[in-house]
Write an enzyme that holds these catalytic residues in place. Structure first.
Site, PDB file in Angstrom:
ATOM      1  N   ASP A  24      41.301 -25.905 -44.868  1.00 30.64           N
ATOM      2  CA  ASP A  24      41.009 -24.540 -44.436  1.00 30.64           C
ATOM      3  C   ASP A  24      39.850 -24.594 -43.447  1.00 30.64           C
ATOM      4  O   ASP A  24      38.707 -24.890 -43.808  1.00 30.64           O
ATOM      5  CB  ASP A  24      40.651 -23.669 -45.638  1.00 30.64           C
ATOM      6  N   ASP A 252      21.493 -56.950 -42.345  1.00 30.31           N
ATOM      7  CA  ASP A 252      20.548 -55.852 -42.161  1.00 30.31           C
ATOM      8  C   ASP A 252      21.307 -54.532 -42.163  1.00 30.31           C
ATOM      9  O   ASP A 252      22.200 -54.311 -41.329  1.00 30.31           O
ATOM     10  CB  ASP A 252      19.787 -56.012 -40.837  1.00 30.31           C
ATOM     11  N   ASP A 936     -23.796 -16.030 -15.806  1.00 29.64           N
ATOM     12  CA  ASP A 936     -24.158 -16.943 -16.902  1.00 29.64           C
ATOM     13  C   ASP A 936     -23.497 -18.295 -16.643  1.00 29.64           C
ATOM     14  O   ASP A 936     -22.885 -18.509 -15.597  1.00 29.64           O
ATOM     15  CB  ASP A 936     -23.752 -16.354 -18.250  1.00 29.64           C
TER      16      ASP A 936
END
Length: 1143
Positions: A24, A252, A936
């Site tokens: 399905d 491996d 400043d």
């Protein structure tokens, strides 16, 4: 499978019952007839959506077959009599050829294996056939992942969930490699895009081929995960027990962890972020705490029926003598791994060879050796540049520590560099390079080690030197060692006798032997003729703690261990006899410049509140050549033991010996004192004068003093001689007898000893009736209880000696660091002396804690009134306001104020950046270019880009001093006015300020200054703007009249005079010591930095100082205070340095 075939019913089987299954494409979960689930236990509930609505249903985990193929999946109950299959549970039905990024040269790997294999030709052809038969087992693509069909692992956390972690900065070179890995894993469903409350950083690791491996830092997650009880066997144990037959194979498993599924409830724990998007693992991630144990347990269980197989994580090893058997067992392994869903990498596999690489070693039939790859890495080692590189090198060397007999001794100098490292920096020298090369050469020439034969007994051969122990392990019939063990003694163990050092080495050897014995007996060969006799070692000869001796003796009762004396090892025989002690020959006292005889004595005190009365006697004699007494002392010590008196006498003699040039002999009749001074004192000095239990030694101050004397004068000899005895020489007997007599006298006179008061010359004259300046004559001065006292109107007070007055003031002040008056009142309760207030003030001015904490008691000078510019546009003051609530994408406002008129311009910006500043000022400078811009020291104004922009236009940049807003008061005042006005205009709608900026600018420029009596608009243009309350008379003036009025307004500006200085104000001078205010002091932290020197005075309120970090800084004196001690007082900043470390 053809898509049309999927429409046909598929044969299925569940619990031995055959039925049909239908594929399905719309099913999200497989549905099983409910009759097959009656005996099953649900694992969870899930929400199922159908055309009939939504419903909660139980989920089961079952096993069934489809087309004869095993399927394990989560399922729900179904009312139908057939199975509805979800495509995700049977992906092989519609399986398309896998397409990933990088194709593996599989054919090349297979040909390489066939060319290197030692199998006979028939078995080689069989192996070639197996390559074709099991083609689905091999890794065809890099990052290809298997799919292990087992119950998903659930990652359980502890009581507290892990905290999400920030991503590290990633090397740009690694991003392409990591992106390939993520894309490939997404295609295979190993990763899924999913948001999570957890985040783990990605940590790319470079590979030897230039690409990068994706590693995740799961340390924070692992802290909260319970450790699985079943853990992997240590690699050393595996290497010692593997079967080594003629033909060997290593396989491996490629990306083995990623083949194991995990439950969806565990996905959130594995989340990580890449390129701004979050992903979660659907498989077992690498770096997870229990991944190796879970994975290895599964592979071991799969291959448990295969003989001669050993598994270590993703490496599989098997070996056989018969080539036919070897190939047969190989096919069984291939079949099991394929059915299980694993993938094998042929790139790292070796099949049917006589020598293979396993766990980093060359495995042969006889044993193991270091690989050529490892030796190449050793030869490529270069001297480390920092601590991290040194640790990496030591980690590589430590891998082969069991191949050379003296490894620990060789690397010990390199490990010492770690302890002496300063942060990440190490002091690497040429000697260290030679030592490193020596270790590399020893490892490159190391021989192979023999394998451990489980049917033979284990042999241990033990040796020792003064600094280290040596161990070799053998099979009973073996000629080569199984492994070497080298142990460097600790500081405490270095003080052991040679016998105890040998027992320590034997203990270390037996701990390792328990793993290697494999149930067989252990034969220990050592230079000890009889182990049972060592139990009779006298206590004075034992340097180790009793608990060690108990541990060593338990080995005698262990039936698994047999002790032997090996006559074939003559180098192991030479151990000093523990029953004899060597003594240096006694020199005649005439060979010394001076001889001190010392003794201590104690008697029971007649005072019931005291235990003993002790005294010491010291005789200073010389032999020129006859015995002659130069001086003698009988000193009472009070309530102390005789041992303390003996130590104090030796200390007294050592101090007197410092004044005598040449060698000096100190003789004591205390064996404990002489032995401790000659043998134990160097160890005590090195470990901080603590005993084996890490507690301070008794009489620690005396031993420290003796150690200091011996270090200052190494030619002091402390020698033990028995007291009154016929066995000692006559020339020593005389001195000992006199010292004993003097010590006894000191112990008896201690009770009647009157302590002389501690008086200086001034108080002594005062008691004799002499007039001393500062002491009023009308008062009575007398001596009572050893103290000088004075009778004053407020009562009797103690007059301390001048040497004690500073200590008294500091003691009273340090109780609570009180001020002058509080400290003075506290002292005046008991004491009085002339100029007491002056001494208190002097000492308080030197208190370092108060200097950096107390507020300044002096005010800075009057505020300087900067000269007002003569013309408009001569000087601009600029600053940023923000961040404000977002308004049409803007967060900040650049404020520009004309220095002469106060006229203001407002420019909205999205960020306080240099580009935004330049863009706004370019609009304004199209009208006029100022000579000076004052700001400043914000990043937008101090950048090189802004400086270059100003230089091109001939504008001089001027900056305020840090933390001193008064320097830019004109723009700071405008900022407060702007914020106040915006707040009032935007009540209830703070995000609408952008539209109101023109209104605010117009209001500010038409607001009267209470001081100047004019608006900025009037000062700039000479007339009012067309606004309400404007002076209508100025609106009809001619241009000449406007200019005349403007000149009159500007020349009549009020210039306030500078206010007079306060009486408490101060003015800076060059060389003056000042302290700078801490900008934002934390709670309970100092408010002032340590004293700094004024280098330059720029104006009466601005100076240049050398700050606490060694930098020249321009600061306002509003942020400074003068240091109390200025003239002639040492600027000792040790205390303040300590307090400022964490600022």
């Amino acid at each position: 499978m053809n898509p049309l075939q999927l429409l046909q019913p598929l044969p299925a089987e569940i619990k031995g019952t055959k039925l049909l299954a239908h594929w399905d494409s719309g099913a999200t979960i497989t549905c099983i007839p409910e009759s097959f689930l009656e005996d099953e236990q649900p694992i969870k509930k899930t929400l199922i959506k159908t055309i009939h609505g939504e419903k909660q249903q139980n989920v089961y985990y079952v096993t069934f077959k489809v087309k004869g193929r095993k399927v394990e999946a989560e399922v729900i109950a179904s009312p139908y009599e057939y199975i509805l299959l979800s495509p995700t549970d049977v992906p092989w039905l519609t399986q398309q050829p896998l397409q990933l990024t990088i194709l593996v040269p599989l054919q090349e790997y297979q040909e390489k294996i066939l060319s290197k294999t030692a199998l006979p030709e028939d078995q080689k052809q069989q192996l070639k056939t197996l390559f074709v038969k099991y083609d689905n087992l091999w890794q065809h693509w890099e990052n290809q992942v298997g799919h292990r069909k087992i119950r998903p692992h659930n990652i359980a956390t502890g009581d507290y969930p892990p905290r999400p972690q920030k991503q590290y900065p990633i090397n740009p070179k690694a991003k392409p490699s990591i992106q390939i890995v993520i894309d490939d894993l997404l295609k295979q469903g190993v990763l899924t895009p999913q948001n999570s409350t957890m985040n783990t950083p990605v940590y790319p690791v470079p590979k030897p081929d230039g690409r990068w491996r994706m590693v995740l830092d799961y340390r924070e997650v692992n802290k909260t995960i319970p450790l699985t009880a079943a853990q992997n066997q240590h690699s050393a144990g595996i290497l010692a027990t593997i079967v080594r037959q003629k033909y060997k194979t290593t396989l491996d498993l490629a990306n083995g962890f990623w083949a194991h599924p995990i439950t969806p409830e565990s996905y959130w724990l594995t989340a990580f972020t890449w390129q701004g998007k979050q992903y979660c693992w659907t498989r077992l991630p690498q770096g997870f705490l229990n991944s190796p144990a879970l994975f290895t347990a599964d592979v071991v269980d799969l291959l448990k029926e295969i003989p001669n197989v050993q598994v270590y994580v993703d490496d599989i090893y098997l070996s056989h003598d018969d080539p036919k058997e070897h190939v047969q067992q190989l096919e069984k392994v291939f079949q099991i791994l394929l059915q299980a869903g694993y993938v094998v990498s042929l790139k790292k596999s070796e099949i049917g060879q006589k020598t293979v690489e396993f766990l980093g070693f060359n495995i042969t039939k006889e044993g193991r050796g270091l690989t050529d790859t490892f030796k190449t890495k050793l030869l490529n080692i270069t001297p480390p540049k920092d601590l991290k590189q040194l640790q990496s090198i030591l980690g590589l060397l430590n891998f082969a520590r069991n191949f050379i007999p003296n490894f620990a001794e060789l690397v010990q100098p390199l490990y010492n560099l770690i302890a002496s490292a300063k942060g990440k920096y190490i002091e690497w020298s040429e000697e260290n390079t030679k030592q490193l090369n020596m270790v590399i050469e020893a490892l490159n020439t190391a021989s192979n080690l023999e394998e451990r034969l489980p049917e033979q007994r284990l042999v241990i051969k033990v040796n020792t030197s003064p600094s280290a122990g040596y161990v070799r392990y053998y099979n009973e019939t073996g000629k080569k060692p199984i492994m070497y063990l080298n142990y460097v003694f600790s500081k405490a163990e270095l003080k052991f006798s040679m016998l105890e050092k040998l027992l320590t080495t034997m203990h270390k050897a037996l701990i390792k032997a328990m793993d290697l014995a494999m149930g067989q007996e252990i034969l220990v060969y050592s230079p000890i003729v009889s182990m049972t006799k060592i139990q009779k070692t006298p206590l004075p000869e034992r340097k180790a703690l009793p608990i060690r001796w108990i541990t060593w003796m338990t080995y005698l009762e262990d039936p698994r261990i047999q002790f032997h004396y090996d006559k074939t090892l003559p180098e192991l025989k030479h151990i000093p006899d523990v029953y004899t002690s060597s003594q240096s020959p006694v020199k005649h006292p005439s060979q010394y410049e001076g001889v001190f005889y010392t003794d201590g004595s104690a008697i029971k005190s007649p005072d019931p509140t005291k235990s003993n009365n002790a005294g010491m006697g010291i005789v200073h004699a010389t032999y020129k050549p006859e015995y002659q007494v130069l001086n003698q002392w009988s000193i009472p010590l009070g309530n102390h033991t005789a041992q303390m008196a003996e130590i104090a006498a030796v200390e007294f003699a050592c101090k007197k010996a410092l004044k005598i040039p040449g060698p000096v002999l100190v003789i004591t009749d205390s064996f404990y004192v002489a032995e401790s001074a000659n043998k134990e004192l160097p160890y005590w000095k090195s470990n901080g004068f603590v005993n084996n239990k890490k507690k301070p030694l008794k009489h620690i101050s005396k031993w420290k003093s003796i150690a200091e004397c011996l270090s200052m004068k190494p030619d002091i000899t402390i020698q033990h001689e028995k007291g009154i005895s016929l066995q000692i020489p006559v020339f020593i007997l005389k001195g000992n007898a006199l010292a004993d007599k003097l010590a006894t006298q000191g112990s008896y006179v201690v009770n009647c000893n009157t302590k002389k008061p501690n008086l200086d010359a001034e108080l002594d004259q005062l008691l004799q009736g002499h007039y001393i300046k500062g002491y009023p004559k009308q008062y009575t001065y007398f001596l009572e209880d050893g103290k000088v006292k004075v009778s004053r109107p407020e009562g009797v007070k103690i007059i301390p000696p001048q040497s004690d007055r500073q200590k008294i003031v500091l003691q009273a002040h340090n109780l609570a660091h009180t001020g002058r008056e509080a400290t003075l009142l506290k002292i005046a309760n008991l004491y009085w002396w002339p100029n007491m207030r002056k001494d208190v003030v002097k000492q308080l001015g030197r208190c370092q804690q108060c200097l950096i904490t107390n507020a300044s008691n002096k005010a800075s000078g009057p505020i300087l009134r900067p000269d007002r510019p003569q013309k408009p546009f001569d000087k601009f003051f600029i600053d940023y306001i923000g961040p404000l609530p977002p308004s049409q994408g803007y967060l900040y406002v650049l404020v520009v104020v004309d220095g002469m008129t106060g006229f203001t311009w407002l420019y909205p910006t999205k960020a306080p950046s240099t580009s935004a500043t330049v863009k706004s000022l370019n609009v304004l400078t199209s009208i006029a270019i100022p000579k000076v811009i004052h700001s400043d020291q914000g990043a937008a104004f101090t950048s090189s880009t802004f400086a270059e922009w100003a230089k091109e236009r001939g504008i001089h940049l001027e900056f305020s001093t840090p933390y001193h807003p008064q320097s830019g008061s004109k723009v700071e005042r405008k900022n407060s006015d702007i914020k106040r006005l915006l707040t009032k205009l935007l009540v209830g709608r703070p995000t609408k300020w952008y539209d109101l900026l023109p209104v605010v600018q117009l209001a500010l420029n038409n607001t009267y200054s209470p001081v100047l009596k004019y608006t900025p608009h009037q000062l700039l243009f000479g007339i009012d703007s067309n606004t309400p309350f404007a002076n209508q008379d100025t609106l009809d003036l001619t241009r000449e009249e406007e200019l005349s009025l403007l000149q009159e307004i500007r020349t009549s500006l009020y210039h306030p005079s500078t206010p007079p200085a306060s009486s408490r104000s101060w003015s800076p001078v060059v060389g003056q010591l000042v302290q700078e205010r801490v900008a934002r002091p934390a709670s309970l932290r100092p408010r002032w930095h340590k004293p700094s020197t004024v280098l330059k005075v720029l104006n009466p309120r601005t100076v240049v100082i050398l700050d606490h970090l060694g930098n020249n800084r321009t600061v306002s004196i509003d942020n400074l205070k003068p240091t109390s001690h200025q003239n002639g007082t040492t600027n000792d900043t040790a205390t303040m340095d300590h307090l400022e470390k964490n600022e």
